[in-house]
Scaffold this active site. Structure first.
Site, PDB file in Angstrom:
ATOM      1  N   LYS A  51     -39.868  -5.340 -56.461  1.00  0.00           N
ATOM      2  CA  LYS A  51     -39.688  -5.720 -55.050  1.00  0.00           C
ATOM      3  C   LYS A  51     -40.649  -6.843 -54.676  1.00  0.00           C
ATOM      4  O   LYS A  51     -40.754  -7.201 -53.504  1.00  0.00           O
ATOM      5  CB  LYS A  51     -39.977  -4.505 -54.141  1.00  0.00           C
ATOM      6  CG  LYS A  51     -38.977  -3.382 -54.275  1.00  0.00           C
ATOM      7  CD  LYS A  51     -39.221  -2.295 -53.234  1.00  0.00           C
ATOM      8  CE  LYS A  51     -40.315  -1.342 -53.645  1.00  0.00           C
ATOM      9  NZ  LYS A  51     -40.514  -0.240 -52.694  1.00  0.00           N
ATOM     10  N   LYS A  53     -43.894  -6.540 -54.821  1.00  0.00           N
ATOM     11  CA  LYS A  53     -44.996  -5.898 -54.116  1.00  0.00           C
ATOM     12  C   LYS A  53     -46.089  -5.491 -55.111  1.00  0.00           C
ATOM     13  O   LYS A  53     -45.796  -4.823 -56.107  1.00  0.00           O
ATOM     14  CB  LYS A  53     -44.434  -4.661 -53.397  1.00  0.00           C
ATOM     15  CG  LYS A  53     -45.358  -3.979 -52.428  1.00  0.00           C
ATOM     16  CD  LYS A  53     -44.555  -2.952 -51.617  1.00  0.00           C
ATOM     17  CE  LYS A  53     -45.431  -2.161 -50.684  1.00  0.00           C
ATOM     18  NZ  LYS A  53     -44.664  -1.265 -49.814  1.00  0.00           N
TER      19      LYS A  53
END
Ligand code: CTP
Length: 142
Positions: A51, A53
């Protein structure tokens, strides 16, 4: 079947829980009061990486912290977006809950269990903590 004791209410939630803070704690506390067993899906570093992240605290440490939290009964890995339906059925979940930043996002699970979005604790998030630490490292502006 899922092997859970008769009549037991199982709750399930997911999150990254990086830099564990009071917003996380209050969410877990409120959830644990709604049933008998709270299962937390903690997102793996690989899932987060997909993602875009990055966490400050690695997966194994985030799991260790969650497992030490008195409101949490079990921690499972969150490895992909699609596993939620399987997990709800596997663990005999009757209530799926998330903070209200996710409102509406998991309504498709309503054919399997109740779905609830709880109000977030105001003025705290991992993102804000990271920004605060960053500004502290930069030192006072002159
Ligand atoms: N949560 C909450 N109150 C906050 C922060 C988070 O109730 N102030 C809830 C989220 O809604 C979610 C769970 O805690 O259901 C895990 O959230 P997570 O995304 O790990 O934490 P955040 O602090 O929101 O992280 P980020 O800033 O990276 O989104």
């Amino acid at each position: 079947m899922n092997g859970k004791p008769e009549g037991e209410t199982v709750l399930l939630t997911y999150g990254t829980f990086d830099l564990f803070h009071v917003g996380h704690l209050r969410l877990l506390k409120r959830l644990s009061a709604l049933g008998d067993k709270l299962i937390v899906g903690c997102s793996t570093d690989e899932f987060n990486g997909g993602k875009g992240k990055t966490t400050a605290i690695p997966y194994a440490h985030r799991v260790e912290i969650l497992e030490a939290c008195r409101y949490v009964d079990q921690v499972i890995p969150e490895e992909n977006w699609a596993q939620k339906r399987d997990d709800v059925q596997r663990y005999g979940v009757s209530l799926f809950a998330m903070g209200d930043d996710w409102t509406g996002k998991f309504d498709d699970l309503q054919d399997l269990c109740d779905v609830l979005y709880l109000p977030r604790t105001e003025n705290i998030s991992t993102t804000e903590l990271k920004a605060l630490i960053q500004s502290m490292r930069a030192g006072p502006s002159v």
